[in-house]
Write a protein that holds these residues in place. Structure first.
Motif, PDB file in Angstrom:
ATOM      1  N   ARG A 278       0.820  -1.211   0.000  1.00  0.00           N
ATOM      2  CA  ARG A 278       0.000   0.000   0.000  1.00  0.00           C
ATOM      3  C   ARG A 278       0.856   1.266   0.000  1.00  0.00           C
ATOM      4  O   ARG A 278       0.537   2.258  -0.660  1.00  0.00           O
ATOM      5  CB  ARG A 278      -0.926  -0.004   1.217  1.00  0.00           C
ATOM      6  CG  ARG A 278      -1.984   1.082   1.197  1.00  0.00           C
ATOM      7  CD  ARG A 278      -2.939   0.928   2.381  1.00  0.00           C
ATOM      8  NE  ARG A 278      -3.961   1.945   2.358  1.00  0.00           N
ATOM      9  CZ  ARG A 278      -5.065   1.903   1.643  1.00  0.00           C
ATOM     10  NH1 ARG A 278      -5.276   0.854   0.869  1.00  0.00           N
ATOM     11  NH2 ARG A 278      -5.954   2.866   1.683  1.00  0.00           N
ATOM     12  N   ALA A 279       1.973   1.257   0.741  1.00  0.00           N
ATOM     13  CA  ALA A 279       2.823   2.448   0.814  1.00  0.00           C
ATOM     14  C   ALA A 279       3.410   2.780  -0.557  1.00  0.00           C
ATOM     15  O   ALA A 279       3.491   3.955  -0.948  1.00  0.00           O
ATOM     16  CB  ALA A 279       3.941   2.233   1.839  1.00  0.00           C
ATOM     17  N   VAL A 280       3.810   1.749  -1.303  1.00  0.00           N
ATOM     18  CA  VAL A 280       4.361   1.984  -2.639  1.00  0.00           C
ATOM     19  C   VAL A 280       3.267   2.511  -3.565  1.00  0.00           C
ATOM     20  O   VAL A 280       3.502   3.425  -4.369  1.00  0.00           O
ATOM     21  CB  VAL A 280       4.966   0.686  -3.210  1.00  0.00           C
ATOM     22  CG1 VAL A 280       5.515   0.921  -4.612  1.00  0.00           C
ATOM     23  CG2 VAL A 280       6.066   0.171  -2.300  1.00  0.00           C
ATOM     24  N   ALA A 281       2.058   1.949  -3.437  1.00  0.00           N
ATOM     25  CA  ALA A 281       0.951   2.409  -4.275  1.00  0.00           C
ATOM     26  C   ALA A 281       0.640   3.883  -4.003  1.00  0.00           C
ATOM     27  O   ALA A 281       0.383   4.667  -4.925  1.00  0.00           O
ATOM     28  CB  ALA A 281      -0.289   1.555  -4.017  1.00  0.00           C
ATOM     29  N   ALA A 282       0.683   4.269  -2.730  1.00  0.00           N
ATOM     30  CA  ALA A 282       0.420   5.669  -2.374  1.00  0.00           C
ATOM     31  C   ALA A 282       1.482   6.594  -2.953  1.00  0.00           C
ATOM     32  O   ALA A 282       1.175   7.676  -3.475  1.00  0.00           O
ATOM     33  CB  ALA A 282       0.360   5.813  -0.857  1.00  0.00           C
ATOM     34  N   LEU A 283       2.737   6.161  -2.868  1.00  0.00           N
ATOM     35  CA  LEU A 283       3.828   6.966  -3.405  1.00  0.00           C
ATOM     36  C   LEU A 283       3.694   7.116  -4.919  1.00  0.00           C
ATOM     37  O   LEU A 283       3.890   8.202  -5.477  1.00  0.00           O
ATOM     38  CB  LEU A 283       5.164   6.311  -3.050  1.00  0.00           C
ATOM     39  CG  LEU A 283       6.444   7.065  -3.462  1.00  0.00           C
ATOM     40  CD1 LEU A 283       6.542   8.386  -2.713  1.00  0.00           C
ATOM     41  CD2 LEU A 283       7.679   6.210  -3.177  1.00  0.00           C
ATOM     42  N   LEU A 284       3.340   6.017  -5.591  1.00  0.00           N
ATOM     43  CA  LEU A 284       3.178   6.062  -7.041  1.00  0.00           C
ATOM     44  C   LEU A 284       1.997   6.952  -7.428  1.00  0.00           C
ATOM     45  O   LEU A 284       2.086   7.751  -8.364  1.00  0.00           O
ATOM     46  CB  LEU A 284       2.974   4.646  -7.581  1.00  0.00           C
ATOM     47  CG  LEU A 284       2.815   4.537  -9.096  1.00  0.00           C
ATOM     48  CD1 LEU A 284       4.085   4.988  -9.802  1.00  0.00           C
ATOM     49  CD2 LEU A 284       2.475   3.100  -9.496  1.00  0.00           C
TER      50      LEU A 284
END
Length: 600
Positions: free
Chosen positions: A35-41
């Motif tokens: 989820r953290a990577v998705a938010a950053l992207l």
């Protein structure tokens, strides 16, 4: 294991489908753990003026399945974040399959993982170490991919589609499997809010549990149908088994057959996990023969403790020299040296025997057939690929794929049998024959370049005969054809280790002879006391055994003693790789001094 918000795992709470916001430019499919990577992207893409939907705005009580469906179908581009968690998620794969059908999937790896079956042929970007930099070259390529999808969208974005009959989605956590197994198979992955449930709520909960079990069993049956089919469809079977496990984590038989699919698809680590889970899960338990087979595969897949570390020195990879005449099988007479270009004086051996060291025109590496004693067992194993019993076909295919000692020797036997069957024509093949042909292609996809190269003529004939047998078989045949083409440029590698400098002339003579037959022989390494007590040829992983027998014979002749042969099962070389270790007593005065040792 799907990308999640809390609302997404809770199921729908209102019967009405809400009004949907505008459709986005980009839909992001990802695993909850990422989820953290998705938010950053999403933040990075939004900064470039793109609208991004990644389920973060789902409100409690929303009809999440309908919203997700509409956003997925309405988006101009779908970005999937492949990771160890997302490749196992049936929901992520389902979303990506829909995006592929609409020609708008933009695959991105955020972890160094193998892509799921069916997605490996797509061009995939890597954001393995991306930290949000919008100037990063990989991120810029991602933007280009999104723009290409936008340009392909006919007449702008399609209207959102509302779904009214969708199965509620639930995530499958790895911890959920452990809990289900530890609790004796009780279905405990639903969140308990700590409050006393009413009898009606308990009834509704049990009804949902029973419905999920029934749906899981339907997925499992569908997977079996795909795997037992006359033309087994491994990708479809894999998705069905994963869907069954997502709903019923302790389903032992789903794990068992999933293990076979993973093993036959070149994913040994996943296969090992699946077979272990099959042995410990207690719902839909394995029968006695299946437990024995699962235990056998666990042993075949397990890392061999105490095994010597494989040599991994870098070696050049020049193209393999092609002989003027190609034959599927090379007999002993064909291994005679080619016309001599030059002769280097010197002798190797003992007593009165002398052997000039020849530098010859390069040719295909020689090979030796397996001993007669093992041919009967190999023939029986190859026949198992075509057996009338569906279970035996699956077990035999998995066993041969995983057995480095038998794979290369079984290939020509299986190919010849498949060729004989295909000569009858597509309409004359029964279910076991059609399945056996595809099992042979699975075997070839698992083989290393040497095995493919030495059997290249027969394999090419089989591929020509297999392509008319249906779309799926034709796709697998094309994969084998690509590997066969690449095999021509992958020479076998021989690493030579010496115990003392007095052995170097013998090692150099061996390297020269091996190179004359197309081997790569990187620099000779001095290993000292690490040398064994007996000269030994160590075969890495699935390297071709017919090559190994010839190398062992040649080494034994050079050192005037029978050389031992052993297998490094843990090694996974990309090309056929052999290690030659001279024994520590060779060329030591007073022990094993032969003509050819330095100073002898």
């Amino acid at each position: 294991m799907n990308f999640m918000s809390a609302a997404r795992s809770a199921g729908p709470t209102a019967p009405d489908v809400p009004d949907l916001p505008d459709v986005p430019d980009i839909f992001v499919s990802y695993a909850r753990e990422n989820r953290a990577v998705a938010a950053l992207l999403a933040e990075g893409l939004s900064a470039h003026g793109l609208t991004v939907w990644w389920d973060s705005d789902l409100s409690a009580g929303a009809e999440f399945a309908a919203v997700i469906e509409a956003k997925l179908l309405g988006a101009a581009a779908v970005i999937v974040l492949w990771s160890a968690d997302s490749v196992r998620s049936s929901f992520v794969r389902d979303e990506c399959s829909r995006a592929v059908r609409q020609n708008k999937l933009v695959p991105v790896r955020i972890e160094d993982v193998e892509l799921p079956l069916g997605f490996g042929q797509l061009h995939t970007l890597d954001l393995l170490e991306w930290e949000g930099d919008s100037d990063d070259a990989a991120f810029q390529k991602l933007l280009q991919g999104v723009q290409q999808c936008q340009q392909r969208a006919p007449g702008g974005l399609p209207l959102p589609i509302r779904a009214t009959h969708l199965r509620p989605r639930r995530s499958m956590l790895v911890a959920g499997i452990a809990v289900a197994l530890a609790a004796g198979g009780a279905t405990t992955w639903y969140v308990h809010d700590g409050q006393e449930r009413s009898a009606r709520e308990q009834t509704d909960l049990q009804r949902r549990i029973d419905a999920d079990k029934a749906q899981a069993d339907r997925y499992f049956s569908a997977g079996l149908d795909q795997q037992y089919a006359a033309v087994p469809q491994l990708e479809k079977a894999l998705n069905d088994y994963l869907s069954a496990i997502e709903l019923r984590p302790a389903h032992a038989r789903a794990h068992y057959y999933l293990g076979h699919v993973y093993a036959q698809s070149g994913k040994p680590a996943d296969a090992l996990i699946s077979f272990k889970l099959a042995l410990t899960a207690i719902e839909a338990p394995l029968d006695r023969s299946q437990r024995a087979e699962a235990g056998k595969q666990v042993l075949a897949l397990a890392v061999v403790q105490g095994e010597d570390t494989a040599v991994t020195r870098a070696a050049p990879t020049p193209e393999r020299p092609q002989p003027p005449t190609m034959r599927a099988k090379v007999d002993t007479a064909a291994t005679a040296p080619a016309p001599v270009r030059s002769v280097t004086p010197g002798s190797i051996g003992s007593g009165t025997r002398t052997r000039p060291v020849l530098v010859v025109v390069p040719k295909t590496p020689p090979r030796s057939d397996p001993p007669e004693a093992s041919l009967a067992q190999l023939t029986n194993s190859a026949a198992g690929l075509f057996d009338d019993n569906k279970e035996r076909r699956i077990n035999t295919t998995t066993s041969l794929v995983l057995d480095p000692l038998a794979l290369s020797d079984a290939v020509p036997l299986a190919v010849n049998q498949a060729l004989q069957l295909t000569m009858r024509g597509p309409g004359a093949l029964d279910a076991s024959a059609s399945s056996g042909v595809l099992n042979t292609l699975v075997l070839l996809l698992s083989a290393l370049p040497g095995t493919l190269h030495v059997n290249r003529v027969a394999i090419a004939q089989l591929l020509d005969a297999a392509e008319p047998l249906g779309d799926y078989t034709a796709r697998q045949a094309r994969k084998v054809r690509e590997q066969l083409k690449a095999a021509a440029a992958r020479n076998p590698v021989a690493y030579i280790q010496i115990a003392n400098e007095a052995q170097r002339p013998i090692a150099e003579a061996l390297a020269t002879r091996l190179r004359s037959f197309g081997y790569e022989a990187p620099g000779i390494e001095l290993v000292g006391d690490r040398a064994p007590l007996k000269t030994e040829v160590r075969v890495q992983g699935k390297s071709d055994r017919s090559y190994a027998r010839w190398v062992t014979k040649v080494v034994g002749e050079l050192v005037d003693a029978q050389a031992a042969s052993s297998s490094l099962r843990n090694a996974k070389p990309k090309t056929d790789t052999y290690e030659i270790w001279f024994d520590r007593r060779l060329c030591v005065p007073g022990e094993r001094q032969i003509a050819g040792c330095k100073g002898a």
